[in-house]
Design a protein around this motif. Sequence first.
Motif, PDB file in Angstrom:
ATOM      1  N   ASP A 119     -16.833  41.835   8.932  1.00 15.44           N
ATOM      2  CA  ASP A 119     -17.743  42.383   7.915  1.00 15.44           C
ATOM      3  C   ASP A 119     -17.181  42.162   6.506  1.00 15.44           C
ATOM      4  O   ASP A 119     -17.923  41.835   5.580  1.00 15.44           O
ATOM      5  N   LYS A 122     -17.792  38.730   5.380  1.00 17.10           N
ATOM      6  CA  LYS A 122     -19.182  38.507   4.956  1.00 17.10           C
ATOM      7  C   LYS A 122     -19.442  39.134   3.585  1.00 17.10           C
ATOM      8  O   LYS A 122     -20.167  38.570   2.758  1.00 17.10           O
ATOM      9  N   ILE A 123     -18.855  40.298   3.343  1.00 15.77           N
ATOM     10  CA  ILE A 123     -19.034  40.929   2.031  1.00 15.77           C
ATOM     11  C   ILE A 123     -18.418  40.046   0.940  1.00 15.77           C
ATOM     12  O   ILE A 123     -18.996  39.862  -0.136  1.00 15.77           O
ATOM     13  N   MET A 160     -20.645  37.249   0.317  1.00 19.95           N
ATOM     14  CA  MET A 160     -21.761  37.686  -0.528  1.00 19.95           C
ATOM     15  C   MET A 160     -21.375  37.608  -2.004  1.00 19.95           C
ATOM     16  O   MET A 160     -22.161  37.164  -2.845  1.00 19.95           O
ATOM     17  N   THR A 195     -21.893  45.913  -3.000  1.00 22.04           N
ATOM     18  CA  THR A 195     -22.120  44.511  -2.637  1.00 22.04           C
ATOM     19  C   THR A 195     -23.112  44.335  -1.473  1.00 22.04           C
ATOM     20  O   THR A 195     -24.037  43.526  -1.588  1.00 22.04           O
ATOM     21  N   VAL A 244     -26.401  42.314  -2.863  1.00 21.53           N
ATOM     22  CA  VAL A 244     -26.546  40.910  -2.473  1.00 21.53           C
ATOM     23  C   VAL A 244     -27.326  40.818  -1.161  1.00 21.53           C
ATOM     24  O   VAL A 244     -28.182  39.959  -0.995  1.00 21.53           O
ATOM     25  N   ILE A 304     -25.123  44.151   8.864  1.00 18.77           N
ATOM     26  CA  ILE A 304     -24.068  44.383   7.869  1.00 18.77           C
ATOM     27  C   ILE A 304     -24.581  45.232   6.699  1.00 18.77           C
ATOM     28  O   ILE A 304     -23.882  46.113   6.200  1.00 18.77           O
TER      29      ILE A 304
END
Lengths: 239, 607
Positions: free
Chosen positions: A81, A84-85, A88, B501, B505, B536
């Motif tokens: 995770d 992925k953050i 982003m 975030t 996003v 997520i």
Amino acid sequence: MSNSITIDGKPIPFSEGQTIMEAATAAGVYIPHLCHHPEYTPHGSCKLCNVKVNGRICSACTYPAMDGQDILNNTQELTDDRQKITQMLFVEGNHFCPSCEKTGNCQLQAVAYHLNMLDDHFPLFYPTRAVDASHEALMIDHNRCIFCTLCVRASQQKDHKDVFAISGRGLNKHLIVNAQSGLLKDTDISMNDQAAHICPTGAILIKHTAYQVPIGERLYDHKQIDQVSLASETLKHDK
Amino acid sequence: MNRFIQDLSEKNNFQPTHLLRILREVQAQYHHIPNAVIEQLADLLKISRTHIVSVIEFYSFFHLTPRGHYDILISDSITDNMLGKESLMTYFAQQLKVTIGEVRQDGLVSLANTSCTGMCDQGPAGLVNGYPLTRLTRPRIDQISTLINQQIPLEEWPTALFHVDDNIKQPDLLLNNLIQPGDALKALYQRGLPETLAEISQAELRGRGGAGYNTAWKWHLCYEGPEENAFCEVAAQKKQQRYVVCNADEGEPGTFKDRVLLNAYAHQVFEGMTLCAAIIDAEQGFLYLRGEYLHLYEKLQAVLNERRQSGLLGPNILNRGHNFDIEICLGAGAYICGEESALIESLEGKMGIPRNRPPYPVTQGYLGQPTVVNNVETFMAAAAIAVNGGQWFARVGTEKSKGSKILSVCGDCDRPGIYEYPFGTPIQTVLDDCGAHDVLGVQIGGPSGVFISNQEFARQLAFEDLATGGSFIIFNNERNILEIVNNFIHFFAHESCGFCTPCRVGTSLLKNQLTKIMDGHGSAGDVVALEELCQIIKKQSHCGLGQTAANPVLSTLERYPELYQQQLKKISYEPGFDLDGALETARRLANRNDAGAHLTQVEETYE
């Protein structure tokens, strides 16, 4: 009274009023983070430090340590995770590490290395963002801002000024400066301000210093961010 | 300009907490917030200009560049869309000769979309300079366009254009047992304060905003303070200022019950707030009214005045020595302010960004003081419980959900409006009562809630089954589920505050990923990627907005996986790079948009 939490099964002492991040750092446990800095009020926005506390996701930098907490930090699920953050944050702005003068000294890049991020994963946004090079000694490259507010907090809490703010909503968030013209040159920022040096990415840069340290000899070229972070932040937390 | 801002600031005692209401007046006066005003306000309120700019850029109803003298916003809620909003909007733009999203060259009028305005039972709806336009039709649009082009002041427009119906279709426990002003307070003092809190506790009243936190416990915590304060001297505790806040920022698309409750039963809502104030020993209350409900403002002020004159509000209420008053604060177009800590930030004159918790508002809320934030309906129920007792309430409902729930029913049905049901009522009963036919599914609790299919209508309204803040949107079999989901996902991406975030996003990535699939550009892995993204956002986001923003996709993907799969291309690989999109800049530079200036993404022969 013995105050203790466990992180990934390891017992960790804490003192009253400490956050999970503070207790972990003091005990030599690294929790990835970007918007957190031990010298400023925790912000809790990047969400990289999210840990599982008794099964619930909490931000380690803001959540208080409490006796008996069973915390998961370094698990595959959280690492996935966090990766992925981080991705982003990369796709949201324009981060071209090879051509960025901050490369090797950039915490965003270093966290990405640490999390073994090998690609962007998500489609890039390619936003159109400006550069403010108006100031003689400093510049802002908005392409690389991740809205961590470290410069905002540093300016307010350390420099006792109010140079920066994050404005706008949602994806339109952007860094603004405190000048009628909207330009950095018209603010009261100085080279000696903490705010000028705090940026974890290459969004706020000191001019004329770009390649004084060659690529390959920079901070994160040889060290992992967990080592660097623990070494520098343990003391600061203890203060 | 100078004098106006000076007077306005003075009227607001130069309080930075009043920034929103000051900016509302500036926006109304100048159709934007001019730079000079920002400088002047920074000076007068002693806050930084960046603070003011960030607030302006956060709220949808504030602008740095001028909007039209008649600023028209059209509700983009799914229900308005189902009533033909899209073609009406195009028609409106043609009639007014204005481009959607922009201001007409003469500066007279501007037209844009806005999030749900809470008129789903009488849409398509919109706002003109903040006042609601309901039941829009082409003739009405003609009429409005003429009024604008003739520059007739809003006050002289036919009142029918602004008419808002209550549409109360089915009253039950609360709506059938309205109390007389003062009755709950009299009962409170007769029974005693702790005894009345005990009644509310016995009623097992839970928050009506959707989350369902125990109301009596919240009030108790606010009064007692956190455990570590329990050992403080009572006198020290007493010194704390406490606040009562009524959350009327009813922004969840599809809900409008608070609009009706505040229009028809404001006394009872204020009475519930006053009751709470007496119990937790608060002297100041706030009604945070969403900006879209500006039309209720004057009327609510009149009710407050009436209560002050009757001794039900103000100093020494009912001669019992308790002082309490209520201020009404208007929002400015931000769904996130329905989240209680964001609402408190907004009350303090800041951007509506949800706070880190703990501390919770009950211990550190408005200005860092203990604060109770409850929904409009919760205060109304509390007042009724004070009069009728806890048993009266608790005998209705289910084991975990006592009492009744007021629903805003809208979408595909014959009789949209307000319906009240005991908790435990099956969905089918609601559908039968409102005249819904050929139903495909129902969105319970708005976009942040859940989409249930027509196989699930035996399920119940209850915290333990289908929890809802009141939004109840019905879809018939002619509706396209993906279009509904798309509307909801756009809504969340638009309303994300951008603090964290995953939500900032993630909601935009989700919007793009869904569009890719809907437009037929998705390939084998794209639904998996969509779901992964949903998880997520849901798991890692800071507040309820992000944690529920993916629900429209997740709840439909669970029920109708084939709908998503059908959209996918049969090829194994689809380039993520948008070939045609990349030419956009070149087209703009060359000032052409003919067929030759476009490229197709993939040669069709590949399929």
